[in-house]
Design a protein around this motif. Structure first.
Motif, PDB file in Angstrom:
ATOM      1  N   LYS A 235      35.776  43.577  29.819  1.00 31.37           N
ATOM      2  CA  LYS A 235      35.877  42.221  30.336  1.00 31.37           C
ATOM      3  C   LYS A 235      36.807  42.189  31.540  1.00 31.37           C
ATOM      4  O   LYS A 235      37.955  42.626  31.457  1.00 31.37           O
ATOM      5  CB  LYS A 235      36.396  41.276  29.251  1.00 31.37           C
ATOM      6  CG  LYS A 235      35.454  41.106  28.066  1.00 31.37           C
ATOM      7  CD  LYS A 235      34.180  40.365  28.475  1.00 31.37           C
ATOM      8  CE  LYS A 235      33.301  40.113  27.262  1.00 31.37           C
ATOM      9  NZ  LYS A 235      32.057  39.392  27.618  1.00 31.37           N
ATOM     10  N   GLN A 236      36.293  41.667  32.637  1.00 32.04           N
ATOM     11  CA  GLN A 236      37.083  41.560  33.849  1.00 32.04           C
ATOM     12  C   GLN A 236      37.005  40.132  34.361  1.00 32.04           C
ATOM     13  O   GLN A 236      36.025  39.415  34.114  1.00 32.04           O
ATOM     14  CB  GLN A 236      36.589  42.539  34.911  1.00 32.04           C
ATOM     15  CG  GLN A 236      36.612  43.986  34.456  1.00 32.04           C
ATOM     16  CD  GLN A 236      36.428  44.952  35.592  1.00 32.04           C
ATOM     17  OE1 GLN A 236      36.629  44.618  36.749  1.00 32.04           O
ATOM     18  NE2 GLN A 236      36.045  46.185  35.263  1.00 32.04           N
ATOM     19  N   VAL A 237      38.042  39.717  35.069  1.00 32.03           N
ATOM     20  CA  VAL A 237      38.101  38.348  35.570  1.00 32.03           C
ATOM     21  C   VAL A 237      38.732  38.338  36.955  1.00 32.03           C
ATOM     22  O   VAL A 237      39.644  39.118  37.243  1.00 32.03           O
ATOM     23  CB  VAL A 237      38.884  37.432  34.599  1.00 32.03           C
ATOM     24  CG1 VAL A 237      40.309  37.925  34.410  1.00 32.03           C
ATOM     25  CG2 VAL A 237      38.874  35.994  35.064  1.00 32.03           C
ATOM     26  N   ILE A 238      38.204  37.475  37.806  1.00 34.18           N
ATOM     27  CA  ILE A 238      38.784  37.216  39.123  1.00 34.18           C
ATOM     28  C   ILE A 238      39.142  35.744  39.190  1.00 34.18           C
ATOM     29  O   ILE A 238      38.327  34.882  38.868  1.00 34.18           O
ATOM     30  CB  ILE A 238      37.799  37.557  40.262  1.00 34.18           C
ATOM     31  CG1 ILE A 238      37.472  39.044  40.282  1.00 34.18           C
ATOM     32  CG2 ILE A 238      38.383  37.129  41.612  1.00 34.18           C
ATOM     33  CD1 ILE A 238      36.399  39.423  41.283  1.00 34.18           C
TER      34      ILE A 238
ATOM     35  N   LEU B 144      31.985  40.247  34.214  1.00 35.18           N
ATOM     36  CA  LEU B 144      32.887  39.826  35.288  1.00 35.18           C
ATOM     37  C   LEU B 144      32.802  38.312  35.405  1.00 35.18           C
ATOM     38  O   LEU B 144      31.773  37.769  35.792  1.00 35.18           O
ATOM     39  CB  LEU B 144      32.523  40.472  36.619  1.00 35.18           C
ATOM     40  CG  LEU B 144      33.343  39.996  37.833  1.00 35.18           C
ATOM     41  CD1 LEU B 144      34.823  40.354  37.667  1.00 35.18           C
ATOM     42  CD2 LEU B 144      32.797  40.584  39.129  1.00 35.18           C
ATOM     43  N   SER B 145      33.888  37.627  35.052  1.00 36.39           N
ATOM     44  CA  SER B 145      33.952  36.175  35.158  1.00 36.39           C
ATOM     45  C   SER B 145      34.788  35.802  36.370  1.00 36.39           C
ATOM     46  O   SER B 145      35.837  36.406  36.628  1.00 36.39           O
ATOM     47  CB  SER B 145      34.574  35.569  33.896  1.00 36.39           C
ATOM     48  OG  SER B 145      33.822  35.896  32.742  1.00 36.39           O
ATOM     49  N   ILE B 146      34.325  34.797  37.117  1.00 35.05           N
ATOM     50  CA  ILE B 146      35.035  34.333  38.308  1.00 35.05           C
ATOM     51  C   ILE B 146      35.411  32.875  38.091  1.00 35.05           C
ATOM     52  O   ILE B 146      34.540  32.028  37.857  1.00 35.05           O
ATOM     53  CB  ILE B 146      34.168  34.481  39.567  1.00 35.05           C
ATOM     54  CG1 ILE B 146      33.765  35.950  39.768  1.00 35.05           C
ATOM     55  CG2 ILE B 146      34.923  33.966  40.795  1.00 35.05           C
ATOM     56  CD1 ILE B 146      32.784  36.176  40.900  1.00 35.05           C
TER      57      ILE B 146
ATOM     58  N   LEU C 207      31.221  47.994  36.613  1.00 36.74           N
ATOM     59  CA  LEU C 207      32.134  47.216  35.792  1.00 36.74           C
ATOM     60  C   LEU C 207      32.052  47.620  34.328  1.00 36.74           C
ATOM     61  O   LEU C 207      30.971  47.774  33.772  1.00 36.74           O
ATOM     62  CB  LEU C 207      31.811  45.727  35.928  1.00 36.74           C
ATOM     63  CG  LEU C 207      31.932  45.143  37.345  1.00 36.74           C
ATOM     64  CD1 LEU C 207      31.497  43.693  37.341  1.00 36.74           C
ATOM     65  CD2 LEU C 207      33.353  45.280  37.854  1.00 36.74           C
TER      66      LEU C 207
ATOM     67  N   ARG D 276      41.338  41.206  38.213  1.00 33.80           N
ATOM     68  CA  ARG D 276      41.075  41.925  39.464  1.00 33.80           C
ATOM     69  C   ARG D 276      41.152  40.959  40.636  1.00 33.80           C
ATOM     70  O   ARG D 276      41.239  39.744  40.470  1.00 33.80           O
ATOM     71  CB  ARG D 276      39.673  42.554  39.438  1.00 33.80           C
ATOM     72  CG  ARG D 276      39.312  43.325  38.188  1.00 33.80           C
ATOM     73  CD  ARG D 276      40.099  44.614  38.057  1.00 33.80           C
ATOM     74  NE  ARG D 276      39.905  45.509  39.153  1.00 33.80           N
ATOM     75  CZ  ARG D 276      38.841  46.337  39.291  1.00 33.80           C
ATOM     76  NH1 ARG D 276      37.878  46.339  38.372  1.00 33.80           N
ATOM     77  NH2 ARG D 276      38.738  47.171  40.312  1.00 33.80           N
TER      78      ARG D 276
ATOM     79  N   VAL E 147      37.355  44.842  43.428  1.00 32.63           N
ATOM     80  CA  VAL E 147      35.995  45.039  42.925  1.00 32.63           C
ATOM     81  C   VAL E 147      35.086  45.513  44.044  1.00 32.63           C
ATOM     82  O   VAL E 147      34.240  46.396  43.857  1.00 32.63           O
ATOM     83  CB  VAL E 147      35.460  43.742  42.293  1.00 32.63           C
ATOM     84  CG1 VAL E 147      33.997  43.893  41.887  1.00 32.63           C
ATOM     85  CG2 VAL E 147      36.304  43.356  41.080  1.00 32.63           C
TER      86      VAL E 147
ATOM     87  N   ARG F 125      25.613  39.467  38.807  1.00 33.35           N
ATOM     88  CA  ARG F 125      26.640  40.471  39.051  1.00 33.35           C
ATOM     89  C   ARG F 125      26.753  40.674  40.564  1.00 33.35           C
ATOM     90  O   ARG F 125      25.861  40.265  41.307  1.00 33.35           O
ATOM     91  CB  ARG F 125      26.284  41.794  38.366  1.00 33.35           C
ATOM     92  CG  ARG F 125      24.996  42.423  38.895  1.00 33.35           C
ATOM     93  CD  ARG F 125      24.748  43.798  38.300  1.00 33.35           C
ATOM     94  NE  ARG F 125      24.517  43.703  36.873  1.00 33.35           N
ATOM     95  CZ  ARG F 125      23.313  43.497  36.332  1.00 33.35           C
ATOM     96  NH1 ARG F 125      22.246  43.322  37.115  1.00 33.35           N
ATOM     97  NH2 ARG F 125      23.158  43.440  35.040  1.00 33.35           N
TER      98      ARG F 125
END
Length: 262
Positions: free
Chosen positions: A25-28, A209-211, A22, A247, A252, A171
């Protein structure tokens, strides 16, 4: 709806394998399509006549900001109708399983049933929490059907490639068993339950990576609850303005699998 599940006893072994592809900044966004009310009668009525409206509110917001998500449907309870499925796929989202079973053979059966409905592979799973039906069943039988007993090894043995239930890791990490593996995702934040999020700059996108979990039936009027549509719109807008990459769990997972190849 699910609760965070602890993965006791696994981290001390060599079953985990860490890969970190990763960047930025990524988010699901995880969409739990649960049974919409705590009334057995109203639940059936809403699923047949009204639940599409809950989802269309979310579809509208997603379309406004170009948001994709991972939709978790419960087999035999909230499995998508053709029109709902079409709108989910039109957003570029994925469909995964929100399981209410725990034994590998039953999970595998639910996966195959959902694949027949969706018409494409189902590679991911999360475990459903408890609603009124489960509460009544537990009182009558004095047995908890699945809430306390699931584990990611069952997900792996049932043929899933990732488990998004929420584990105590910071993670995504692979869990290995012999020649099998499954990617476990870290815990999530439910943005439709609990206190309103008032300062998005200070409380969102704090991890690589935020969910974020969304219960779509809470976006509009729901019993005595205050509608959360405006808050979700603010969060979507913030994610886009910050340039975070949205994403799906499947994307991912596939990226981690590529990075793990020798």
């Amino acid at each position: 709806m699910t609760s965070p599940h602890k993965c006791y006893g696994f981290k001390s072994s060599n079953a985990f394998h860490m890969v970190s592809p990763l960047t930025g900044k990524q988010v699901i966004f995880r969409i739990d399509v649960d049974t919409p009310t705590d009334s057995l009668f109203l639940n059936r009525l809403h699923l047949k006549h009204g639940y599409l409206q809950y989802l269309r509110t979310l579809f509208h917001l997603m379309g406004e900001f170009g948001i994709r998500a991972s939709f978790m449907f419960i087999p035999n309870r909230t499995a998508p109708s053709p029109d709902i499925l079409g709108e989910v796929l039109d957003t570029g989202s994925e469909v995964a399983l929100h399981a209410d079973e725990v034994l590998p053979e039953r999970l595998a059966r639910q996966r195959m049933e959902m694949e027949q409905i969706v018409g494409r592979p189902i590679i991911g799973i999360s475990y459903h929490g408890r609603d009124l039906i489960d509460f009544i069943a537990q009182k009558i039988t004095r047995k908890t059907r699945y809430v306390a007993y699931h584990n990611p090894f069952s997900s792996m043995l049932a043929g899933f490639r990732y488990d998004a239930t929420g584990y105590l890791t910071d993670r995504p990490e692979f869990l290995h068993l012999s020649d099998r593996r499954i990617l476990l995702f870290q815990n999530y934040r439910d943005i439709t339950l609990g206190p309103p999020i008032t300062r998005v700059d200070e409380s969102l996108l704090l991890q690589p990576l935020s969910i974020y979990m969304i219960h779509p039936n809470y976006l509009d009027n729901y019993g005595l609850r205050r509608p959360r549509r405006g808050e979700i719109r603010t969060i979507f807008e913030h994610v886009v303005k910050r340039g975070a990459q949205v994403r799906t769990f499947a994307e991912v997972c596939e990226e981690y699998e590529r990075m793990a190849r020798p």
